[in-house]
Design a protein around this motif. Structure first.
Motif, PDB file in Angstrom:
ATOM      1  N   PRO A 129       0.839  -1.200   0.000  1.00  0.00           N
ATOM      2  CA  PRO A 129       0.000   0.000   0.000  1.00  0.00           C
ATOM      3  C   PRO A 129       0.876   1.252   0.000  1.00  0.00           C
ATOM      4  N   PRO A 130       0.447   2.324  -0.684  1.00  0.00           N
ATOM      5  CA  PRO A 130      -0.891   2.535  -1.263  1.00  0.00           C
ATOM      6  C   PRO A 130      -1.023   2.177  -2.751  1.00  0.00           C
ATOM      7  N   LEU A 131       0.013   1.627  -3.377  1.00  0.00           N
ATOM      8  CA  LEU A 131      -0.022   1.407  -4.822  1.00  0.00           C
ATOM      9  C   LEU A 131      -0.438   0.006  -5.244  1.00  0.00           C
ATOM     10  N   ASN A 132      -0.418  -0.949  -4.319  1.00  0.00           N
ATOM     11  CA  ASN A 132      -0.532  -2.352  -4.733  1.00  0.00           C
ATOM     12  C   ASN A 132      -1.913  -2.755  -5.239  1.00  0.00           C
ATOM     13  N   LYS A 133      -2.953  -1.982  -4.931  1.00  0.00           N
ATOM     14  CA  LYS A 133      -4.298  -2.364  -5.372  1.00  0.00           C
ATOM     15  C   LYS A 133      -4.864  -1.452  -6.461  1.00  0.00           C
ATOM     16  N   LEU A 134      -4.004  -0.653  -7.056  1.00  0.00           N
ATOM     17  CA  LEU A 134      -4.485   0.269  -8.084  1.00  0.00           C
ATOM     18  C   LEU A 134      -4.799  -0.467  -9.378  1.00  0.00           C
ATOM     19  N   GLY A 135      -5.789   0.073 -10.109  1.00  0.00           N
ATOM     20  CA  GLY A 135      -6.264  -0.556 -11.333  1.00  0.00           C
ATOM     21  C   GLY A 135      -5.469  -0.181 -12.562  1.00  0.00           C
ATOM     22  N   ILE A 136      -6.112  -0.294 -13.723  1.00  0.00           N
ATOM     23  CA  ILE A 136      -5.452  -0.103 -15.000  1.00  0.00           C
ATOM     24  C   ILE A 136      -5.213   1.384 -15.289  1.00  0.00           C
ATOM     25  N   GLU A 137      -4.143   1.658 -16.020  1.00  0.00           N
ATOM     26  CA  GLU A 137      -3.800   3.026 -16.415  1.00  0.00           C
ATOM     27  C   GLU A 137      -4.471   3.359 -17.747  1.00  0.00           C
ATOM     28  N   PRO A 138      -5.323   4.365 -17.799  1.00  0.00           N
ATOM     29  CA  PRO A 138      -6.102   4.628 -19.012  1.00  0.00           C
ATOM     30  C   PRO A 138      -5.335   5.243 -20.175  1.00  0.00           C
ATOM     31  N   LEU A 139      -4.105   5.704 -19.947  1.00  0.00           N
ATOM     32  CA  LEU A 139      -3.333   6.276 -21.046  1.00  0.00           C
ATOM     33  C   LEU A 139      -2.219   5.353 -21.528  1.00  0.00           C
ATOM     34  N   GLU A 140      -2.116   4.162 -20.941  1.00  0.00           N
ATOM     35  CA  GLU A 140      -1.085   3.227 -21.364  1.00  0.00           C
ATOM     36  C   GLU A 140      -1.528   2.458 -22.614  1.00  0.00           C
ATOM     37  N   PRO A 141      -0.580   1.975 -23.412  1.00  0.00           N
ATOM     38  CA  PRO A 141      -0.936   1.252 -24.651  1.00  0.00           C
ATOM     39  C   PRO A 141      -1.761  -0.006 -24.411  1.00  0.00           C
ATOM     40  N   THR A 144      -7.292  -1.101 -23.419  1.00  0.00           N
ATOM     41  CA  THR A 144      -8.117  -1.304 -24.608  1.00  0.00           C
ATOM     42  C   THR A 144      -9.591  -1.296 -24.221  1.00  0.00           C
ATOM     43  N   VAL A 145     -10.456  -1.193 -25.225  1.00  0.00           N
ATOM     44  CA  VAL A 145     -11.883  -1.237 -24.955  1.00  0.00           C
ATOM     45  C   VAL A 145     -12.275  -2.592 -24.382  1.00  0.00           C
ATOM     46  N   GLU A 146     -11.614  -3.651 -24.835  1.00  0.00           N
ATOM     47  CA  GLU A 146     -11.907  -4.985 -24.312  1.00  0.00           C
ATOM     48  C   GLU A 146     -11.520  -5.101 -22.848  1.00  0.00           C
ATOM     49  N   LEU A 147     -10.383  -4.515 -22.478  1.00  0.00           N
ATOM     50  CA  LEU A 147      -9.949  -4.556 -21.085  1.00  0.00           C
ATOM     51  C   LEU A 147     -10.890  -3.743 -20.206  1.00  0.00           C
ATOM     52  N   LEU A 148     -11.277  -2.564 -20.660  1.00  0.00           N
ATOM     53  CA  LEU A 148     -12.209  -1.728 -19.911  1.00  0.00           C
ATOM     54  C   LEU A 148     -13.510  -2.475 -19.658  1.00  0.00           C
ATOM     55  N   ARG A 149     -14.045  -3.078 -20.698  1.00  0.00           N
ATOM     56  CA  ARG A 149     -15.316  -3.793 -20.573  1.00  0.00           C
ATOM     57  C   ARG A 149     -15.190  -4.988 -19.637  1.00  0.00           C
ATOM     58  N   SER A 150     -14.099  -5.749 -19.741  1.00  0.00           N
ATOM     59  CA  SER A 150     -13.923  -6.931 -18.897  1.00  0.00           C
ATOM     60  C   SER A 150     -13.793  -6.573 -17.422  1.00  0.00           C
ATOM     61  N   TYR A 204     -14.613   4.216 -24.053  1.00  0.00           N
ATOM     62  CA  TYR A 204     -13.155   4.036 -24.117  1.00  0.00           C
ATOM     63  C   TYR A 204     -12.499   5.217 -24.823  1.00  0.00           C
ATOM     64  N   LYS A 205     -13.017   5.572 -25.985  1.00  0.00           N
ATOM     65  CA  LYS A 205     -12.444   6.678 -26.749  1.00  0.00           C
ATOM     66  C   LYS A 205     -12.582   7.999 -26.000  1.00  0.00           C
ATOM     67  N   ALA A 206     -13.709   8.180 -25.311  1.00  0.00           N
ATOM     68  CA  ALA A 206     -13.939   9.429 -24.574  1.00  0.00           C
ATOM     69  C   ALA A 206     -12.976   9.569 -23.401  1.00  0.00           C
ATOM     70  N   ILE A 207     -12.719   8.475 -22.679  1.00  0.00           N
ATOM     71  CA  ILE A 207     -11.766   8.507 -21.566  1.00  0.00           C
ATOM     72  C   ILE A 207     -10.384   8.882 -22.069  1.00  0.00           C
ATOM     73  N   ARG A 208      -9.943   8.202 -23.128  1.00  0.00           N
ATOM     74  CA  ARG A 208      -8.603   8.458 -23.664  1.00  0.00           C
ATOM     75  C   ARG A 208      -8.467   9.897 -24.179  1.00  0.00           C
ATOM     76  N   SER A 209      -9.438  10.348 -24.954  1.00  0.00           N
ATOM     77  CA  SER A 209      -9.324  11.679 -25.550  1.00  0.00           C
ATOM     78  C   SER A 209      -9.431  12.775 -24.499  1.00  0.00           C
ATOM     79  N   THR A 210     -10.346  12.610 -23.535  1.00  0.00           N
ATOM     80  CA  THR A 210     -10.495  13.612 -22.479  1.00  0.00           C
ATOM     81  C   THR A 210      -9.212  13.771 -21.680  1.00  0.00           C
TER      82      THR A 210
END
Length: 284
Positions: A129-141, A144-150, A204-210
């Protein structure tokens, strides 16, 4: 509270200001800022003699990388860093000062006193803690939309609180969730299971572009945020719905409506973002 674009902007400016500087000593004026180690003397002693190599970001946290150590810092509501000559008077509410051997200081100022610092040996910080339970990074390559949905589709919670939950996706706060949901034309009270494939793609596109546009603009200075060089962000001038209560929607001119979702003030256009569940159409 600074969100991903603001913290990313601070990270970029801090690299310019402190990379390569060697810490001579550390002054801690407010011990509760230091969460690890337990004693502030240990914190100061451990950092003395170490050189800052770079500054990275994980979610809304800064990772100040030194030779053999990692300092994890969260700005919370109003924390800010700045570099000053060591002989310059120290401003009120400055709680931690890193004195460099070149005669300059990195000073941490926090009027609200909610910021935190954790010190780790290299390799520990991402496992604890505090970093070990953080989720996915939305600006990393790999985002993806599939990862977001899953990650979100089967969650029994409204879409806005899910996007704010840092254990699922990091860096999104109230401002950018409202903006992304508006761009995606998704009502914040929709359940993730109700979203169609096309809506997941839009979200997905809106998160990335915003986020990308906000980073380019240096973040949003809604209250007191400034970067490491004391400069305000400019993205607040590009906001479409956040803070625009009763102003016309940029798409349809209907007044922006503000209400509460999950305890957070929320801005929508009730015409562009309808609440559609199980085939029933509702409007706020």
């Amino acid at each position: 509270m600074p969100e991903l674009p603001e913290v990313e902007t601070v990270r970029r400016t801090l690299i310019e200001l402190v990379a390569g500087k060697r810490i001579q000593s550390v002054t801690v004026k407010l011990p509760r800022i230091i969460q690890r180690p337990a004693e502030t003397e240990q914190f100061a002693d451990a950092l003395a003699g170490h050189t800052i190599q770079t500054v990275e970001r994980r979610g809304k946290f800064l990772r100040i990388i030194l030779d053999g150590l990692v300092l994890v810092s969260h700005l919370r509501m109003e924390g800010r860093y700045g570099v000053f000559p060591s002989d310059e008077p120290v401003e009120l509410h400055t709680h931690v000062i890193f004195h460099f051997e070149d005669g300059t200081d990195l000073r941490y100022k926090d009027v609200r006193q909610f910021g935190t610092m954790h010190l780790f040996t290299a390799g520990q910080d991402l496992e604890l803690p505090p970093l070990n339970k953080l989720g996915i990074e939305p600006l990393e390559p790999d985002f993806t939309v599939e990862l977001l949905r899953s990650k979100l589709e089967k969650r029994a919670t409204k879409i806005k609180p899910l996007l704010l939950n840092q254990e699922h996706i990091v860096g999104l706060g109230n401002i950018y969730v409202d903006e992304a949901l508006f761009l995606a034309r998704i009502h914040p009270e929709r359940s993730p299971s109700s979203l169609k494939p096309a809506e997941w793609k839009r979200l997905y596109k809106a998160i990335r572009s915003t986020l990308a546009h906000a980073v380019e603009a240096g973040g949003s200075s809604i209250k007191s945020y400034v970067n490491g060089q004391g400069e305000m962000g400019m993205f607040q001038h590009q906001l479409l719905v956040y803070g625009k209560k009763d102003e016309p929607c940029p798409n349809c001119s209907r007044p922006i409506y503000k209400f509460v979702v999950g305890g957070r003030g929320t801005h929508i256009c009730s015409k562009c973002q309808t609440l559609e569940e199980a085939g029933q159409l509702k409007a706020k």
